[in-house]
Design a protein around this motif. Structure first.
Motif, short mmCIF file in Angstrom:
data_model
loop_
_atom_site.label_atom_id
_atom_site.label_comp_id
_atom_site.label_asym_id
_atom_site.label_seq_id
_atom_site.Cartn_x
_atom_site.Cartn_y
_atom_site.Cartn_z
N SER A 58 0.87 -1.17 0.00
CA SER A 58 0.00 0.00 0.00
C SER A 58 0.90 1.22 0.00
O SER A 58 1.68 1.42 0.93
CB SER A 58 -0.88 0.01 1.24
OG SER A 58 -1.51 1.27 1.37
N LYS A 59 0.80 2.03 -1.01
CA LYS A 59 1.63 3.24 -1.09
C LYS A 59 1.06 4.36 -0.23
O LYS A 59 1.67 5.41 -0.11
CB LYS A 59 1.76 3.69 -2.54
CG LYS A 59 2.56 2.71 -3.37
CD LYS A 59 2.74 3.20 -4.78
CE LYS A 59 3.59 2.20 -5.54
NZ LYS A 59 3.84 2.62 -6.91
N LYS A 60 -0.10 4.11 0.37
CA LYS A 60 -0.74 5.13 1.18
C LYS A 60 -0.67 4.83 2.67
O LYS A 60 -1.15 5.60 3.47
CB LYS A 60 -2.20 5.29 0.76
CG LYS A 60 -2.35 5.79 -0.64
CD LYS A 60 -3.80 5.95 -1.02
CE LYS A 60 -3.90 6.44 -2.45
NZ LYS A 60 -5.27 6.63 -2.87
N ASN A 61 -0.11 3.67 3.05
CA ASN A 61 -0.13 3.29 4.46
C ASN A 61 1.22 2.70 4.90
O ASN A 61 1.40 1.50 4.94
CB ASN A 61 -1.26 2.30 4.72
CG ASN A 61 -1.54 2.15 6.20
OD1 ASN A 61 -1.03 2.91 7.03
ND2 ASN A 61 -2.34 1.17 6.54
N LYS A 63 4.04 3.09 8.04
CA LYS A 63 4.05 3.57 9.42
C LYS A 63 5.44 3.44 10.04
O LYS A 63 6.12 2.44 9.83
CB LYS A 63 3.05 2.74 10.24
CG LYS A 63 2.85 3.23 11.65
CD LYS A 63 1.85 2.38 12.40
CE LYS A 63 0.48 2.68 11.85
NZ LYS A 63 -0.61 2.10 12.63
N ASN A 77 2.26 7.97 10.42
CA ASN A 77 1.91 7.39 9.13
C ASN A 77 2.42 8.26 7.99
O ASN A 77 2.46 9.49 8.12
CB ASN A 77 0.39 7.24 9.00
CG ASN A 77 -0.15 6.14 9.88
OD1 ASN A 77 0.61 5.36 10.47
ND2 ASN A 77 -1.45 6.08 10.00
N LYS A 79 2.70 8.52 3.41
CA LYS A 79 2.40 8.04 2.07
C LYS A 79 3.74 7.92 1.34
O LYS A 79 4.63 8.76 1.54
CB LYS A 79 1.50 9.03 1.32
CG LYS A 79 0.11 9.11 1.91
CD LYS A 79 -0.74 10.09 1.15
CE LYS A 79 -2.12 10.16 1.78
NZ LYS A 79 -2.95 11.19 1.22
N ALA A 81 4.56 8.48 -1.69
CA ALA A 81 4.84 9.64 -2.55
C ALA A 81 5.46 10.78 -1.75
O ALA A 81 6.36 11.48 -2.24
CB ALA A 81 3.57 10.10 -3.25
N ASP A 82 5.00 10.98 -0.50
CA ASP A 82 5.57 12.04 0.33
C ASP A 82 7.01 11.73 0.73
O ASP A 82 7.84 12.63 0.80
CB ASP A 82 4.72 12.25 1.58
CG ASP A 82 3.34 12.84 1.26
OD1 ASP A 82 3.18 13.41 0.16
OD2 ASP A 82 2.45 12.72 2.11
N SER A 104 -1.76 -3.55 0.18
CA SER A 104 -2.81 -2.78 -0.49
C SER A 104 -4.15 -3.49 -0.29
O SER A 104 -4.20 -4.68 0.03
CB SER A 104 -2.51 -2.67 -1.98
OG SER A 104 -2.61 -3.94 -2.60
#
Length: 131
Positions: A58-61, A63, A77, A79, A81-82, A104
């Motif tokens: 998961s590119k959004k989660n 930690k 947490n 992302k 991309a960040d 994901s």
């Protein structure tokens, strides 16, 4: 909390500190486990040291977990991309930090379907053997 970070920064820049740290990267990376990386590295460095994200990540989660001196856990947490873009700054990793890369939603669904269908499919194959 900022005083502790300041003290850690001073120690890490002194001759007493090791030039490398060990960070445990777990979850959906190519080579999960302890990664030995340069002290004062960013979370992206540990992930890249672990071979990068797997196709199930998961590119959004993502930690970061850190056990603090008082026994509590610091958690943050991110992302992916960040991390790649450098938006996450001023969060240097410390020795024994843990980075968790979650699966994901698609990977979780696929595994659940696989878990449910595997016994049914193997039972069907067993039935064919006896016929």
């Amino acid at each position: 909390d900022s005083n502790l970070e300041f003290q850690n920064k001073i120690i890490s820049n002194s001759n007493l500190a090791s030039s490398t740290i060990r960070v445990n990267v777990i979850g959906e990376v190519i080579k999960p486990g302890f990664q030995e990386i340069k002290a004062d590295s960013q979370p992206i460095n540990a992930i890249l040291s672990a071979g990068g994200l797997s196709r199930f990540a998961s590119k959004k989660n993502i930690k970061l977990l850190r056990l603090k001196d008082d026994g509590t856990v610091f958690s943050r947490n991110f992302k992916f991309a960040d991390l790649v873009s450098g938006k996450i700054i001023n969060l240097n990793l410390l020795d024994k930090d843990i980075i968790v890369v979650d699966s994901s939603a698609w990977a979780k669904t696929k595994r659940n379907i696989s878990d449910v269908s595997a016994p049914i499919l193997s039972g069907n194959q067993l039935f064919r053997i006896f016929n």
